[in-house]
Enzyme design. Structure first.
Site, short mmCIF file in Angstrom:
data_model
loop_
_atom_site.label_atom_id
_atom_site.label_comp_id
_atom_site.label_asym_id
_atom_site.label_seq_id
_atom_site.Cartn_x
_atom_site.Cartn_y
_atom_site.Cartn_z
N ASP A 160 43.70 -29.11 -24.11
CA ASP A 160 44.72 -28.30 -24.79
C ASP A 160 44.14 -27.63 -26.04
O ASP A 160 44.40 -26.46 -26.31
CB ASP A 160 45.95 -29.14 -25.14
CG ASP A 160 45.64 -30.41 -25.92
OD1 ASP A 160 44.45 -30.82 -25.98
OD2 ASP A 160 46.58 -31.01 -26.47
N ARG A 161 43.32 -28.38 -26.78
CA ARG A 161 42.67 -27.79 -27.95
C ARG A 161 41.73 -26.66 -27.53
O ARG A 161 41.69 -25.60 -28.15
CB ARG A 161 41.89 -28.86 -28.71
CG ARG A 161 42.75 -29.88 -29.43
CD ARG A 161 41.91 -31.02 -29.98
NE ARG A 161 40.93 -30.57 -30.97
CZ ARG A 161 39.93 -31.33 -31.41
NH1 ARG A 161 39.77 -32.57 -30.93
NH2 ARG A 161 39.08 -30.85 -32.32
N ASP B 165 47.40 -26.93 -34.12
CA ASP B 165 48.33 -27.29 -33.04
C ASP B 165 49.14 -28.49 -33.50
O ASP B 165 48.62 -29.59 -33.69
CB ASP B 165 47.54 -27.62 -31.77
CG ASP B 165 48.44 -27.74 -30.55
OD1 ASP B 165 49.64 -28.01 -30.72
OD2 ASP B 165 47.94 -27.58 -29.42
N THR C 248 67.20 -46.39 -44.47
CA THR C 248 65.79 -46.68 -44.22
C THR C 248 65.19 -45.69 -43.23
O THR C 248 64.09 -45.17 -43.45
CB THR C 248 65.62 -48.12 -43.69
OG1 THR C 248 66.16 -49.03 -44.65
CG2 THR C 248 64.15 -48.45 -43.46
#
Length: 249
Positions: free
Chosen positions: A100-101, A120, A183
């Site tokens: 994907d990168r 990304d 929280t």
């Protein structure tokens, strides 16, 4: 010829149906709840070929393979390359760089021949730096807000009581100018701020070093809007189309 392009990530499955390069339809669905029934219901029923990039686990890949076998459609699956045209991968072992990168960088290189940093913003937030001559210089990987929330709710007992794991995994991480008054809000707001400020600092550093910025990914648009930067929808899918040499119009 109609082509279905799929980017199967850890958080979402993104898809685009093209006919001779023209986009016909597109969409996305959560990966965590993916099922065979959902694939049949949500993905296009008719297409001639599938082009796939996946960083998902074996279970999700097997599910998609079963769906394709049922449809009897050929699948062209992409892997990371050492180079594409004038784009040169910085990794000594190119296959270890997430596909994907890589595909996002391929698409970014077609958009700009200047030095560019591709950010990304998915489950993890990745930064990849490309010089003006096309050489990839490497990158950074930091946890996205959802991963930070999941780590806290998994490993901290009192936060687990306030926000069970089943909810934390699917919760939309919210931002707020004010501190949280529960929280889980404190965790959600805090993790978003950590991700945002981490992205902001690395982007500022990249800009000072002469890089243009392109943001993509599921959380990229929100961050781009907050920072006044360019967001590109479907950058990985654009990379698939580029490498596959699908018709363009």
């Amino acid at each position: 010829m109609s082509e279905l392009l799929i980017d199967l990530g850890n958080t979402r499955l993104k898809w685009r149906l093209q006919y001779h390069g023209l986009v016909q339809s597109y969409g996305a669905m959560p990966t965590c709840s993916l099922s065979l029934e959902q694939l049949h219901a949500c993905l296009p029923a008719s297409f001639d070929a599938l082009f796939l990039a996946s960083v998902a686990n074996r279970e999700k890949n097997s599910l998609l393979e079963t769906w394709l076998i049922e449809k009897q459609i050929p699948c062209n699956r992409f892997s990371t390359q050492a180079s594409f045209k004038d784009l040169i991968n910085a990794y000594r072992q190119p296959s270890l760089l997430g596909v994907d990168r890589w595909l996002a960088m391929v698409a970014a290189r077609q958009l700009s021949q200047e030095a560019v940093c591709v950010v990304d913003c998915g489950s993890a937030i990745t930064f990849d730096y490309i010089r003006a001559d096309g050489r990839h210089e490497g990158g950074y990987i930091i946890p996205g807000a959802r991963l930070m929330v999941q780590a806290l709710t998994r490993d901290t007992a009192n936060i687990n009581i306030c926000a069970p794991k089943s909810n934390a995994a699917s919760a939309d991480i919210q931002s707020s100018p004010l501190p949280g008054t529960s929280t889980f809000d404190a965790v959600s707001f805090g993790c978003h701020k950590m991700a945002l400020h981490g992205v902001r600092a690395l982007i500022k550093e990249a800009q000072l070093n002469g890089y243009g910025i392109l943001l993509c990914g599921g959380d990229g648009e929100k961050i781009a809007n907050e920072l006044g930067l360019t967001y590109i929808e479907g950058l990985v899918l654009n990379g698939i189309a580029e490498v596959a040499e699908l018709d363009k119009h």
